[in-house]
Design a protein around this motif. Structure first.
Motif, PDB file in Angstrom:
ATOM      1  N   LEU A   1      15.207   8.958 -36.758  1.00  0.00           N
ATOM      2  CA  LEU A   1      15.815   7.960 -37.635  1.00  0.00           C
ATOM      3  C   LEU A   1      14.728   7.038 -38.175  1.00  0.00           C
ATOM      4  CD1 LEU A   1      18.523   6.707 -38.626  1.00  0.00           C
ATOM      5  CD2 LEU A   1      18.473   5.304 -36.563  1.00  0.00           C
ATOM      6  N   ALA A   2      14.719   6.822 -39.477  1.00  0.00           N
ATOM      7  CA  ALA A   2      13.770   5.898 -40.112  1.00  0.00           C
ATOM      8  C   ALA A   2      14.542   4.695 -40.631  1.00  0.00           C
ATOM      9  CB  ALA A   2      13.032   6.582 -41.249  1.00  0.00           C
ATOM     10  N   LEU A   3      14.039   3.524 -40.325  1.00  0.00           N
ATOM     11  CA  LEU A   3      14.639   2.283 -40.816  1.00  0.00           C
ATOM     12  C   LEU A   3      13.627   1.552 -41.674  1.00  0.00           C
ATOM     13  CD1 LEU A   3      16.213   0.996 -37.485  1.00  0.00           C
ATOM     14  CD2 LEU A   3      17.398   2.126 -39.352  1.00  0.00           C
ATOM     15  N   LEU A   4      14.073   1.029 -42.782  1.00  0.00           N
ATOM     16  CA  LEU A   4      13.238   0.210 -43.654  1.00  0.00           C
ATOM     17  C   LEU A   4      13.854  -1.177 -43.676  1.00  0.00           C
ATOM     18  CD1 LEU A   4      12.855   2.709 -46.620  1.00  0.00           C
ATOM     19  CD2 LEU A   4      11.289   2.353 -44.709  1.00  0.00           C
TER      20      LEU A   4
ATOM     21  N   LEU B   1      13.433  -3.536 -28.732  1.00  0.00           N
ATOM     22  CA  LEU B   1      13.492  -2.165 -28.221  1.00  0.00           C
ATOM     23  C   LEU B   1      12.315  -1.830 -27.318  1.00  0.00           C
ATOM     24  CD1 LEU B   1      14.719  -0.208 -31.367  1.00  0.00           C
ATOM     25  CD2 LEU B   1      16.058  -0.877 -29.356  1.00  0.00           C
ATOM     26  N   SER B   2      11.118  -2.254 -27.697  1.00  0.00           N
ATOM     27  CA  SER B   2       9.921  -1.871 -26.943  1.00  0.00           C
ATOM     28  C   SER B   2       9.606  -2.813 -25.783  1.00  0.00           C
ATOM     29  CB  SER B   2       8.709  -1.822 -27.878  1.00  0.00           C
ATOM     30  OG  SER B   2       8.328  -3.121 -28.287  1.00  0.00           O
TER      31      SER B   2
ATOM     32  N   VAL C   1       4.113   0.226 -40.240  1.00  0.00           N
ATOM     33  CA  VAL C   1       4.879   1.368 -39.755  1.00  0.00           C
ATOM     34  C   VAL C   1       4.815   1.388 -38.234  1.00  0.00           C
ATOM     35  CG1 VAL C   1       5.048   3.887 -39.735  1.00  0.00           C
ATOM     36  CG2 VAL C   1       4.351   2.706 -41.825  1.00  0.00           C
ATOM     37  N   LEU C   2       5.979   1.444 -37.631  1.00  0.00           N
ATOM     38  CA  LEU C   2       6.094   1.529 -36.177  1.00  0.00           C
ATOM     39  C   LEU C   2       6.740   2.850 -35.811  1.00  0.00           C
ATOM     40  CD1 LEU C   2       7.676  -1.893 -36.170  1.00  0.00           C
ATOM     41  CD2 LEU C   2       5.798  -1.450 -34.611  1.00  0.00           C
ATOM     42  N   THR C   3       6.284   3.436 -34.735  1.00  0.00           N
ATOM     43  CA  THR C   3       6.925   4.629 -34.202  1.00  0.00           C
ATOM     44  C   THR C   3       7.348   4.316 -32.780  1.00  0.00           C
ATOM     45  OG1 THR C   3       5.473   6.032 -35.535  1.00  0.00           O
ATOM     46  CG2 THR C   3       6.664   7.087 -33.726  1.00  0.00           C
ATOM     47  N   LEU C   4       8.658   4.418 -32.537  1.00  0.00           N
ATOM     48  CA  LEU C   4       9.217   4.188 -31.211  1.00  0.00           C
ATOM     49  C   LEU C   4       9.947   5.449 -30.766  1.00  0.00           C
ATOM     50  CD1 LEU C   4      10.573   0.908 -32.494  1.00  0.00           C
ATOM     51  CD2 LEU C   4       9.293   0.912 -30.369  1.00  0.00           C
ATOM     52  N   THR C   5       9.904   5.731 -29.477  1.00  0.00           N
ATOM     53  CA  THR C   5      10.615   6.886 -28.937  1.00  0.00           C
ATOM     54  C   THR C   5      11.432   6.450 -27.739  1.00  0.00           C
ATOM     55  OG1 THR C   5       8.763   7.509 -27.516  1.00  0.00           O
ATOM     56  CG2 THR C   5       8.852   8.540 -29.696  1.00  0.00           C
TER      57      THR C   5
ATOM     58  N   PRO D   1      15.266   2.307 -22.275  1.00  0.00           N
ATOM     59  CA  PRO D   1      13.875   1.930 -22.564  1.00  0.00           C
ATOM     60  C   PRO D   1      13.275   2.728 -23.732  1.00  0.00           C
ATOM     61  CG  PRO D   1      14.185   2.374 -20.232  1.00  0.00           C
ATOM     62  CD  PRO D   1      15.431   2.813 -20.926  1.00  0.00           C
ATOM     63  N   TRP D   2      12.588   2.041 -24.615  1.00  0.00           N
ATOM     64  CA  TRP D   2      11.901   2.653 -25.759  1.00  0.00           C
ATOM     65  C   TRP D   2      10.406   2.447 -25.571  1.00  0.00           C
ATOM     66  CZ3 TRP D   2      14.148   4.619 -30.427  1.00  0.00           C
ATOM     67  CH2 TRP D   2      15.543   4.664 -30.402  1.00  0.00           C
ATOM     68  N   GLN D   3       9.632   3.391 -26.037  1.00  0.00           N
ATOM     69  CA  GLN D   3       8.182   3.298 -25.945  1.00  0.00           C
ATOM     70  C   GLN D   3       7.599   3.149 -27.353  1.00  0.00           C
ATOM     71  OE1 GLN D   3       9.823   6.160 -24.407  1.00  0.00           O
ATOM     72  NE2 GLN D   3      10.147   4.671 -22.779  1.00  0.00           N
ATOM     73  N   LEU D   4       6.676   2.208 -27.487  1.00  0.00           N
ATOM     74  CA  LEU D   4       5.971   2.025 -28.750  1.00  0.00           C
ATOM     75  C   LEU D   4       4.855   3.059 -28.794  1.00  0.00           C
ATOM     76  CD1 LEU D   4       5.471   0.365 -31.337  1.00  0.00           C
ATOM     77  CD2 LEU D   4       3.987  -1.114 -29.975  1.00  0.00           C
ATOM     78  N   GLN D   5       4.968   4.015 -29.708  1.00  0.00           N
ATOM     79  CA  GLN D   5       3.986   5.092 -29.823  1.00  0.00           C
ATOM     80  C   GLN D   5       2.854   4.748 -30.783  1.00  0.00           C
ATOM     81  OE1 GLN D   5       4.163   7.956 -27.926  1.00  0.00           O
ATOM     82  NE2 GLN D   5       5.837   6.860 -26.959  1.00  0.00           N
ATOM     83  N   ASP D   6       3.191   4.049 -31.863  1.00  0.00           N
ATOM     84  CA  ASP D   6       2.180   3.742 -32.873  1.00  0.00           C
ATOM     85  C   ASP D   6       2.614   2.515 -33.659  1.00  0.00           C
ATOM     86  OD1 ASP D   6      -0.210   4.188 -34.289  1.00  0.00           O
ATOM     87  OD2 ASP D   6       0.816   5.351 -35.826  1.00  0.00           O
TER      88      ASP D   6
END
Length: 75
Positions: free
Chosen positions: A15-18, A31-32, A44-48, A60-65
């Motif tokens: 899912l991409a949110l702007l 989230l992170s 740009v953030l990437t969370l998983t 729990p969400w992890q900040l990837q980038d």
């Protein structure tokens, strides 16, 4: 945005949110669990998260980038 995420069908895997600030920074920090201060313009953030359904957003969400244009070297 939390409600939109929760209402996303389970068939969606990515899912991409702007969004504008402060909403996107607050969402990413929530989230992170990490303090980001400010998601810069065009950031740009990437969370998983290991979830089966989007309504499990409180897992729990992890900040990837986390990247933004000013981090790039200028020519």
């Amino acid at each position: 945005m939390m409600e939109e995420i929760r209402n996303t069908t389970s068939q969606v895997n990515c899912l991409a949110l702007l969004a504008h600030n402060p909403s996107i920074t607050e969402l990413a920090e929530h989230l992170s669990g990490k303090y980001l201060g400010n998601v810069a313009t065009a950031g740009v953030l990437t969370l998983t998260a290991d979830i089966q359904h989007w309504h499990d957003i409180n897992s729990p969400w992890q900040l990837q980038d986390f990247d933004y244009p000013k981090r790039l070297p200028s020519n």
